[in-house]
Design an enzyme around this catalytic site. Structure first.
Site, PDB file in Angstrom:
ATOM      1  N   TYR A 121       0.870  -1.183   0.000  1.00 48.79           N
ATOM      2  CA  TYR A 121       0.000   0.000   0.000  1.00 48.79           C
ATOM      3  C   TYR A 121       0.898   1.222   0.000  1.00 48.79           C
ATOM      4  O   TYR A 121       1.768   1.362   0.877  1.00 48.79           O
ATOM      5  CB  TYR A 121      -0.872  -0.049   1.249  1.00 48.79           C
ATOM      6  CG  TYR A 121      -1.735   1.155   1.547  1.00 48.79           C
ATOM      7  CD1 TYR A 121      -2.983   1.287   0.962  1.00 48.79           C
ATOM      8  CD2 TYR A 121      -1.327   2.119   2.457  1.00 48.79           C
ATOM      9  CE1 TYR A 121      -3.812   2.366   1.265  1.00 48.79           C
ATOM     10  CE2 TYR A 121      -2.137   3.201   2.772  1.00 48.79           C
ATOM     11  CZ  TYR A 121      -3.380   3.318   2.173  1.00 48.79           C
ATOM     12  OH  TYR A 121      -4.182   4.389   2.486  1.00 48.79           O
ATOM     13  N   GLY A 129       3.858  12.885   5.367  1.00 45.63           N
ATOM     14  CA  GLY A 129       3.441  12.167   6.563  1.00 45.63           C
ATOM     15  C   GLY A 129       1.938  12.161   6.738  1.00 45.63           C
ATOM     16  O   GLY A 129       1.200  11.716   5.868  1.00 45.63           O
ATOM     17  N   PHE A 154       8.331   4.894   3.388  1.00 46.38           N
ATOM     18  CA  PHE A 154       7.910   3.944   4.431  1.00 46.38           C
ATOM     19  C   PHE A 154       6.944   2.881   3.884  1.00 46.38           C
ATOM     20  O   PHE A 154       5.953   2.544   4.532  1.00 46.38           O
ATOM     21  CB  PHE A 154       7.246   4.664   5.616  1.00 46.38           C
ATOM     22  CG  PHE A 154       8.080   5.739   6.259  1.00 46.38           C
ATOM     23  CD1 PHE A 154       9.389   5.486   6.635  1.00 46.38           C
ATOM     24  CD2 PHE A 154       7.557   6.995   6.494  1.00 46.38           C
ATOM     25  CE1 PHE A 154      10.152   6.462   7.249  1.00 46.38           C
ATOM     26  CE2 PHE A 154       8.311   7.986   7.100  1.00 46.38           C
ATOM     27  CZ  PHE A 154       9.614   7.712   7.471  1.00 46.38           C
ATOM     28  N   ARG A 265      10.919 -17.788  38.902  1.00 42.96           N
ATOM     29  CA  ARG A 265      11.984 -16.986  39.503  1.00 42.96           C
ATOM     30  C   ARG A 265      11.670 -16.677  40.960  1.00 42.96           C
ATOM     31  O   ARG A 265      10.526 -16.370  41.304  1.00 42.96           O
ATOM     32  CB  ARG A 265      12.142 -15.665  38.732  1.00 42.96           C
ATOM     33  CG  ARG A 265      12.660 -15.832  37.320  1.00 42.96           C
ATOM     34  CD  ARG A 265      14.151 -16.081  37.279  1.00 42.96           C
ATOM     35  NE  ARG A 265      14.876 -14.914  37.784  1.00 42.96           N
ATOM     36  CZ  ARG A 265      16.202 -14.863  37.879  1.00 42.96           C
ATOM     37  NH1 ARG A 265      16.923 -15.924  37.554  1.00 42.96           N
ATOM     38  NH2 ARG A 265      16.800 -13.777  38.319  1.00 42.96           N
ATOM     39  N   GLY A 337      12.984  -8.316  34.208  1.00 40.03           N
ATOM     40  CA  GLY A 337      14.271  -7.784  34.646  1.00 40.03           C
ATOM     41  C   GLY A 337      15.277  -7.770  33.511  1.00 40.03           C
ATOM     42  O   GLY A 337      14.930  -7.541  32.347  1.00 40.03           O
ATOM     43  N   GLU A 361      -0.498   3.663   9.919  1.00 41.26           N
ATOM     44  CA  GLU A 361      -1.937   3.653   9.647  1.00 41.26           C
ATOM     45  C   GLU A 361      -2.628   4.874  10.259  1.00 41.26           C
ATOM     46  O   GLU A 361      -3.790   4.827  10.644  1.00 41.26           O
ATOM     47  CB  GLU A 361      -2.610   2.358  10.173  1.00 41.26           C
ATOM     48  CG  GLU A 361      -1.895   1.068   9.832  1.00 41.26           C
ATOM     49  CD  GLU A 361      -1.961   0.690   8.363  1.00 41.26           C
ATOM     50  OE1 GLU A 361      -1.844   1.609   7.535  1.00 41.26           O
ATOM     51  OE2 GLU A 361      -2.107  -0.487   8.050  1.00 41.26           O
ATOM     52  N   GLU A 365      -1.835  10.468  17.393  1.00 42.68           N
ATOM     53  CA  GLU A 365      -2.258  11.866  17.497  1.00 42.68           C
ATOM     54  C   GLU A 365      -3.350  12.170  16.465  1.00 42.68           C
ATOM     55  O   GLU A 365      -4.341  12.850  16.767  1.00 42.68           O
ATOM     56  CB  GLU A 365      -1.059  12.796  17.307  1.00 42.68           C
ATOM     57  CG  GLU A 365      -0.056  12.780  18.455  1.00 42.68           C
ATOM     58  CD  GLU A 365       0.806  11.519  18.501  1.00 42.68           C
ATOM     59  OE1 GLU A 365       1.360  11.230  19.576  1.00 42.68           O
ATOM     60  OE2 GLU A 365       0.925  10.830  17.460  1.00 42.68           O
ATOM     61  N   ARG A 373     -12.929  15.363  16.205  1.00 42.82           N
ATOM     62  CA  ARG A 373     -13.784  15.955  15.168  1.00 42.82           C
ATOM     63  C   ARG A 373     -15.207  15.409  15.280  1.00 42.82           C
ATOM     64  O   ARG A 373     -16.174  16.139  15.131  1.00 42.82           O
ATOM     65  CB  ARG A 373     -13.187  15.659  13.795  1.00 42.82           C
ATOM     66  CG  ARG A 373     -13.885  16.366  12.640  1.00 42.82           C
ATOM     67  CD  ARG A 373     -13.248  15.968  11.323  1.00 42.82           C
ATOM     68  NE  ARG A 373     -11.852  16.388  11.246  1.00 42.82           N
ATOM     69  CZ  ARG A 373     -10.882  15.606  10.816  1.00 42.82           C
ATOM     70  NH1 ARG A 373     -11.112  14.348  10.452  1.00 42.82           N
ATOM     71  NH2 ARG A 373      -9.635  16.070  10.768  1.00 42.82           N
TER      72      ARG A 373
END
Length: 379
Positions: A121, A129, A154, A265, A337, A361, A365, A373
């Site tokens: 794609y 961007g 990308f 552990r 750890g 995708e 943000e 919106r």
């Protein structure tokens, strides 16, 4: 939705069986060697994983988006990077199925759904961007062809895949001037940049796709001129759900590694699993994943139903599940750890692979912008 029937269990189990047999045993080696396992991807096609929600007349499985998110969660339990590539392949293949003409569908889809051909794609560009409507790659009509010039950035699978669904500008500035095309990898004038050196997703290549007077037949236009941005965004709704499911699956695998580790552990004379502070962390991790999974399934059901709020629900699910998935995987590493930092335990790979899901995708943000919106518009 939350109680799987026998058919739904069989679908999920098939994906998990593929992940357990082919992905999990090889994931660390593929990551270390930066190997894209085309031979293994070919094995996914006969299982119906190359066209999960593509129509059956061209070899697709004809499943729902709700089935798809369950499939991708299981695939990511074996290797989030390869599961994510299969998601991208499905997104591109679905776009051809949904917006292509009859001749396009029957030419391309049988070999894509079988994964004889692999798809990528191509929307994002250098310097653009998140502002996808500002893309500058041009496709200029010249007789029976379009001449392409520009570059995409990308692009997952680039250089190793066979078919590219490319968004290019055929008209005026803005979203309405963008069209979508099917571009074969062997198109003269199409070339690829170097394989990017990345934090994660080492098992799939990421390169620029470069067009220099590349001639693409006009018959490869998807839909009409100017439809490309709408086609790209509709493809991303499902892509966001799938990548969110990959985050849930990868994080669940990290959690599943953590409980037996803490049981084995000991510190200060007792198994780590007996420590209430650590148990509370496990409880929070489990809760976050279940909340993410629930929202994801809710959004997938909305997309299947073409619900009015499908876009914001997909954005909510993508944002929440990719954030939660990364945090759970990162906590799992911490609970191991120093051993969590070692490659052989597999935790650091999951953390690296899931980190990019918060970016691609549509960044998280931008997901907040989409949701905000909708909230403001409803006020």
């Amino acid at each position: 939705m939350f109680i799987l029937d026998d058919d739904e269990k069989a679908i999920s189990d098939t994906a998990r069986g593929f992940a357990d047999e082919f992905l999990a045993p090889n994931a660390l080696e593929w990551d270390e060697q930066k190997h894209f396992p085309v031979d293994v991807l070919r094995k996914a096609g006969p299982l119906g994983l190359g066209g999960i929600y593509v129509q059956e007349d061209v070899g697709g499985s004809g499943l729902r988006r709700l089935d798809a998110v369950r499939i991708f969660e299981q695939l990511a339990s074996g290797c989030p990077a390869i599961a994510a590539y299969i998601s991208i392949h499905n997104m591109a293949t679905w776009m051809i199925d949904s917006y292509g003409g009859d001749a396009q569908r029957h030419r391309w889809l049988p070999r894509l759904t079988s994964m004889e051909l692999l798809a990528s794609y191509a929307l994002t560009e250098p310097g653009v961007g998140s502002d996808a409507a500002a893309l500058s790659t041009k496709a200029v009509r010249d007789g029976d062809d379009y001449i392409f010039n520009g570059a995409k950035q990308f692009i997952s699978g680039a250089g190793a895949t066979d078919v590219y669904v490319v968004m290019a500008r055929t008209g005026s500035p803005g979203a309405r001037g963008i069209s979508a095309f099917i571009v074969p990898a062997d198109t003269p004038g199409l070339s690829f940049g170097a394989n990017e050196r990345k934090m994660g997703w080492h098992a799939q290549p990421t390169r620029q796709v470069i067009f220099e007077d590349a001639r693409v037949p006009a018959a490869n236009l998807l839909g009409a001129e100017g439809d490309g941005f709408r086609i790209a965004m509709n493809g991303l709704n499902g892509g966001r759900l799938n990548i969110a499911a990959c985050s849930v699956g990868g994080a669940q695998a990290a959690l599943d590694k953590t409980v037996p580790y803490l049981a084995q552990r000991s510190a200060f004379g007792a198994p780590l699993l007996n420590n209430d502070a650590l148990r509370f962390q496990l409880a929070d991790m489990r809760t976050e994943l279940e909340a993410a999974r629930t929202l994801l399934w809710r959004a997938a059901a909305a997309l299947d139903a073409d619900a009015p709020d499908k876009v914001e629900l997909c954005a909510m699910a993508k944002r929440f599940a990719t954030d939660a998935g990364f945090e759970v995987a990162n906590k799992a590493l911490q609970l191991h750890g120093g051993y969590g930092y070692l490659a052989e335990y597999g935790l650091e790979k999951i953390v690296r692979d899931l980190r990019v899901h918060q970016i691609l995708e549509g960044t998280n943000e931008i997901m907040r912008v989409v949701v905000a919106r909708a909230v403001v518009g409803a006020a």
